[in-house]
Design an enzyme around this catalytic site. Sequence first.
Site, PDB file in Angstrom:
ATOM      1  N   THR A  98       0.995  -0.940  -0.074  1.00 45.31           N
ATOM      2  CA  THR A  98      -0.455   0.053   0.274  1.00 45.31           C
ATOM      3  C   THR A  98       0.910   1.197  -0.041  1.00 45.31           C
ATOM      4  O   THR A  98       1.861   0.805  -0.062  1.00 45.31           O
ATOM      5  CB  THR A  98      -0.998   0.277   1.302  1.00 45.31           C
ATOM      6  OG1 THR A  98      -0.079  -0.146   2.279  1.00 45.31           O
ATOM      7  CG2 THR A  98      -1.555  -1.160   1.632  1.00 45.31           C
ATOM      8  N   LYS A 127       7.553   2.046   2.394  1.00 45.58           N
ATOM      9  CA  LYS A 127       8.802   2.292   3.546  1.00 45.58           C
ATOM     10  C   LYS A 127       8.149   3.497   4.796  1.00 45.58           C
ATOM     11  O   LYS A 127       8.999   2.889   5.732  1.00 45.58           O
ATOM     12  CB  LYS A 127       9.390   4.171   3.084  1.00 45.58           C
ATOM     13  CG  LYS A 127       9.898   3.697   1.999  1.00 45.58           C
ATOM     14  CD  LYS A 127      10.639   4.636   1.242  1.00 45.58           C
ATOM     15  CE  LYS A 127       9.272   6.015   0.460  1.00 45.58           C
ATOM     16  NZ  LYS A 127       8.996   5.440  -1.002  1.00 45.58           N
ATOM     17  N   GLU A 151      13.028  -6.043   1.277  1.00 40.38           N
ATOM     18  CA  GLU A 151      14.078  -5.086   0.013  1.00 40.38           C
ATOM     19  C   GLU A 151      13.614  -4.349  -0.460  1.00 40.38           C
ATOM     20  O   GLU A 151      14.751  -3.370  -0.616  1.00 40.38           O
ATOM     21  CB  GLU A 151      14.406  -6.233  -0.807  1.00 40.38           C
ATOM     22  CG  GLU A 151      15.674  -6.251  -1.034  1.00 40.38           C
ATOM     23  CD  GLU A 151      16.957  -5.841  -1.160  1.00 40.38           C
ATOM     24  OE1 GLU A 151      17.314  -4.922  -1.128  1.00 40.38           O
ATOM     25  OE2 GLU A 151      17.530  -6.871  -0.268  1.00 40.38           O
ATOM     26  N   ASP A 222      11.176  10.697   1.714  1.00 45.80           N
ATOM     27  CA  ASP A 222      11.979  10.285   0.815  1.00 45.80           C
ATOM     28  C   ASP A 222      13.241   9.447   1.539  1.00 45.80           C
ATOM     29  O   ASP A 222      13.465   8.015   1.837  1.00 45.80           O
ATOM     30  CB  ASP A 222      11.593  10.014  -0.807  1.00 45.80           C
ATOM     31  CG  ASP A 222      11.523   8.683  -0.982  1.00 45.80           C
ATOM     32  OD1 ASP A 222      10.601   7.666  -1.047  1.00 45.80           O
ATOM     33  OD2 ASP A 222      13.073   8.597  -1.698  1.00 45.80           O
ATOM     34  N   LYS A 226      14.360   6.171   4.052  1.00 42.53           N
ATOM     35  CA  LYS A 226      15.007   4.788   3.289  1.00 42.53           C
ATOM     36  C   LYS A 226      16.765   5.307   4.293  1.00 42.53           C
ATOM     37  O   LYS A 226      17.364   4.852   4.891  1.00 42.53           O
ATOM     38  CB  LYS A 226      15.951   5.496   2.431  1.00 42.53           C
ATOM     39  CG  LYS A 226      15.041   5.317   1.057  1.00 42.53           C
ATOM     40  CD  LYS A 226      14.881   5.691  -0.187  1.00 42.53           C
ATOM     41  CE  LYS A 226      13.662   5.174  -0.880  1.00 42.53           C
ATOM     42  NZ  LYS A 226      13.535   5.676  -2.591  1.00 42.53           N
TER      43      LYS A 226
END
Length: 344
Positions: A98, A127, A151, A222, A226
Amino acid sequence: MKYKIALIGFGVVGQGFARILLRRKAMLKRAYGVDVEVVAISDIRLGSVYVDGGINLDLALKLLRREGSIKNYPKGRKGLSSLETIKETDANVIVEVTPTNLETGEPGRKHIKTALSEGKHVITTNKGPIALAYKELKEIAERKGVLLRFEGTVMSGTPVIATASELLAGDEIKEIYGIVNGTTNFILTKMEEGMSYEDALRMAQRMGYAEADPSMDVDGWDAAAKASILANAVMNGDVNIKEIEREGIRGISQEIIKSAMRKGRRIKLIIRVWREGKVRARVKVEEVGKESPLFTVSGVTNALVFKTDNLGEITLIGPGAGGVQTGQAILSDLLAINRLLQAI
């Protein structure tokens, strides 16, 4: 071994994974002994269906192209919510794809917690839950004896998590740095070619690289997500995404780009994760020179560098987005689950 999959979300990534399965199903059985069947799809916009004997993915994709939803799939149980799909179907692997929410991680966070608590393996490319709640989710997975794989959360199908956690096992990762947002790298590349920030952003939006509201990318959120995943999942840190030093590219002008180019350098938005007493992370605009492995990384391509004790620097370069590319991350995680279960 047979894996019955429930896809929670059927957008670009879910469809990309479905297309891979259509092409690779026979090979997976022949080469890996893995029998994969998608038994359920649940998408809040596109509809949901559960078929005990497995969904015909080719038909589901054709319906989606023709009608814009899977609500008229010709058989099976319809209308289950995402949580009902997780709890009430016989899927043993939940693939959570999602959209990302970096404020709360929802609804993906609840999907993953529920699946793990139900004793089901989880693969996610989302994420938000991993950036915000990795340690909580990892603890549930360990307590229930199931596997959590993610991953696709950092560089799409480019295998950075597997490289760091498995292929570099036994070595010490001292620092991780690199370019992990293709949208900003594309904009900066176009600015080197003479475009203004505004024109480069509009081009990125036209080409589908940037959203109508580009703040997640251009403000560095973003990349920060990460960085948080790498800090906590790879380097065993305790980094809160909201505490990461974060810089975006909105303030980058042609003057800044040209000044760097006159010095034989380039402007890049770079994440860094390192250990200094504790694990730290940041997202910052930096100048890089020709000596850097990031200097030639242009367009939407991503790159990540691992500084290690035994091997020195290792650089991974590859796509950081795309439906099929991220679908490959799901497939590699599924095969990793199969490999780990066979080793027990």
